[in-house]
Design an enzyme around this catalytic site. Structure first.
Site, PDB file in Angstrom:
ATOM      1  N   ASP A 328       0.853  -1.181   0.000  1.00 51.03           N
ATOM      2  CA  ASP A 328       0.000   0.000   0.000  1.00 51.03           C
ATOM      3  C   ASP A 328       0.891   1.234   0.000  1.00 51.03           C
ATOM      4  O   ASP A 328       2.119   1.133  -0.040  1.00 51.03           O
ATOM      5  CB  ASP A 328      -0.961  -0.003   1.200  1.00 51.03           C
ATOM      6  N   ASP A 330       1.431   4.977   2.024  1.00 51.60           N
ATOM      7  CA  ASP A 330       1.086   5.712   3.240  1.00 51.60           C
ATOM      8  C   ASP A 330       1.666   7.121   3.188  1.00 51.60           C
ATOM      9  O   ASP A 330       2.814   7.317   2.762  1.00 51.60           O
ATOM     10  CB  ASP A 330       1.631   5.001   4.479  1.00 51.60           C
ATOM     11  N   ASP A 412      -3.259   4.981   2.740  1.00 48.55           N
ATOM     12  CA  ASP A 412      -3.568   5.459   4.089  1.00 48.55           C
ATOM     13  C   ASP A 412      -3.057   6.888   4.236  1.00 48.55           C
ATOM     14  O   ASP A 412      -1.902   7.181   3.890  1.00 48.55           O
ATOM     15  CB  ASP A 412      -2.898   4.587   5.160  1.00 48.55           C
TER      16      ASP A 412
END
Length: 488
Positions: A328, A330, A412
């Protein structure tokens, strides 16, 4: 096959018995040991019996009294490593390491033949050179671990066992395997023998057995069995759905669900995160490249600048440590003026939604409070910043890959006050093990409590402020380690 009732059994230490299968010991200065490794139990038993018939003393168990070790299809390095593991702490083994050809020639001659170069195992001539024994500090936060892993085959195996333990709810075992892998990741050279690992921290008996198995046989039976385990494979698939944890996956398995199609066909009610995770499963289980992370960063940076000029945004996580791919992306967002960050997250999320970049988002508010008596124990290991968990729609126009119109990427967003920014940056950079070890060091060695929000000195009963990661390391009495060397 000889009928079982006629087969003779050679007892341990048969070289010292008066069995009709054994001749008197004719060569008291020669004590043989046949290494079963790669020779096999049946052939070893046959050759041992043959040697005793010829008047040789052949021992079943290895001891320091052995003068000749007979091997078949083993290299000198392999046998040296095995011998060192047998005499650990009791000095160095001094037996001759010989190919089985010396044994067979001695059997034909009826006496020990002269040991020639061709009888000695390959590289036997460097046997007396000390094997390099590695050393490492006990805590991962004391070690510099780059992405240049010289022992990937070993660390991948231990990491897989850690993952399996975690999927089984055995977090303690998972941490033990990850600590062992972390030590091996930091070594400056490839491990060639288990004797090089003597005295290293965090390498328990289980991890050492796995390492030994791989070094000797090229693979670990336990690791290969785990890879083929139906339960492990199913848990990997189900927990690969965004929003699905181990407990939920276990419950589904008990209800007969074994895959994505079965889950879809079951008609089960899923929450919003799970629905999005199932819908974008393929994309979310592909690695995100650095170029894709940079593309997302450009969009988020534009969003932040649009709603709060002067705010700062930093790419964190594995990409900050220098990784080229990740699961992912961030970002940590702050503003140089304390308090200006309040209300920033809803505006950023609204901007991204208006531009069509968000496929899913869930925002949590900041719940961190600094108490006079120190930080309260959190209900979980997660920090309490204002956060947005999202699935980002990365379009072809943005990522420039040209593979398909768009792909889904986990993103995120974390907003921190400037007073906590250094701690948030340190905590969110990782690796996960490095951060765990930092907190453990703080508690065990310094009587302090460290989180992604603050550092509290329990002895002085006060918070220790920091405006940079370097200051936090100094408070902890640690040498500063840059992000690129925190890949424990």
């Amino acid at each position: 096959m000889i009928p079982l009732k006629r087969r003779k059994v050679v007892p341990t230490g048969a070289g010292n018995t008066g069995s009709e299968e054994t001749s008197p010991n004719k060569f008291p200065q020669v004590v043989l040991f046949l290494l079963e490794r790669k020779m096999g139990a049946s052939r070893r038993a046959f050759l041992s019996q043959l040697g005793r018939k010829k008047g040789f003393q052949v021992e079943e168990l290895f001891s320091e009294g052995i003068t000749h070790v007979i091997c078949e299809n083993n290299s000198g390095d392999e046998v040296i490593a095995w011998l060192e593991s047998q005499v650990r702490g009791r000095g160095r083994a001094t037996a001759h390491l010989l190919d089985v050809s010396w044994f067979t020639e001695s059997m034909r001659a009826g006496r020990p033949v002269e040991i020639l170069d061709r009888h000695q195992l390959q590289q036997q001539q460097i046997r007396e050179v000390e094997v390099v024994v590695f050393s490492a500090p006990s805590y991962a936060c004391q070690r510099r671990t780059t992405l240049d892993n010289h022992n990937a085959i070993l660390t991948d195996a231990l990491s897989l066992l850690a993952e399996n333990a975690e999927l089984s709810g055995e977090d303690g075992r998972g941490v033990a395997f990850r600590r062992a892998a972390g030590v091996l990741k930091g070594l400056p050279e490839p491990v060639t023998a288990v004797t090089q690992l003597v005295g290293l921290p965090c390498l328990g008996g289980h991890s050492l057995r796995v390492v030994k198995d791989i070094l000797e046989n090229g693979a670990s039976c336990e690791v290969e069995d785990t890879k083929q385990s139906e339960r492990f494979k199913v848990l990997k698939v189900l927990t690969g759905i965004f929003g699905v944890g181990v407990k939920t996956a276990e419950r589904w398995i008990q209800e007969g669900i074994r895959g994505l199609q079965q889950l879809q066909d079951s008609g089960r009610t899923l929450n919003r995160a799970q629905q999005a995770g199932l819908q974008h499963y393929e994309d979310l289980n592909q690695h995100v490249t650095r170029s894709e992370a940079d593309a997302v960063a450009a969009v988020v940076e534009e969003a932040v600048a649009s709603v709060l000029p002067g705010a700062r945004m930093t790419l964190i996580g594995g990409f900050r440590r220098g990784k080229l791919t990740g699961h992912d992306v961030d970002f940590l967002i702050t503003h140089p003026e304390e308090g200006r960050e309040v209300g920033l997250m809803p505006k950023v999320v609204s901007w991204l939604e208006s531009q069509g970049f968000l496929l899913y988002q869930k925002t949590t508010k900041n719940s961190y409070l600094e108490g006079e008596d120190g930080p309260a124990r959190p209900s979980s290991n997660m920090d309490r910043f204002e956060r947005c968990f999202s699935i980002f729609k990365l379009t072809e126009e943005v990522n420039g890959e040209g593979l398909k119109p768009w792909r889904a990427v986990r993103v995120d967003l974390v907003v921190s006050p400037i007073s906590q920014f250094a701690f948030a940056l340190l905590g969110w950079t990782g690796s996960k093990l490095f951060e765990r070890e930092l907190r453990r060091w703080a508690g065990h060695k310094k009587a302090m409590s460290l989180s992604s929000h603050a550092l509290y000195d329990n002895t002085q009963r006060r918070y220790l402020r920091a405006s940079s990661e370097e200051e936090i390391f100094a408070h902890l009495g640690l040498e500063y380690i840059p992000p690129s060397e925190r890949n424990a």
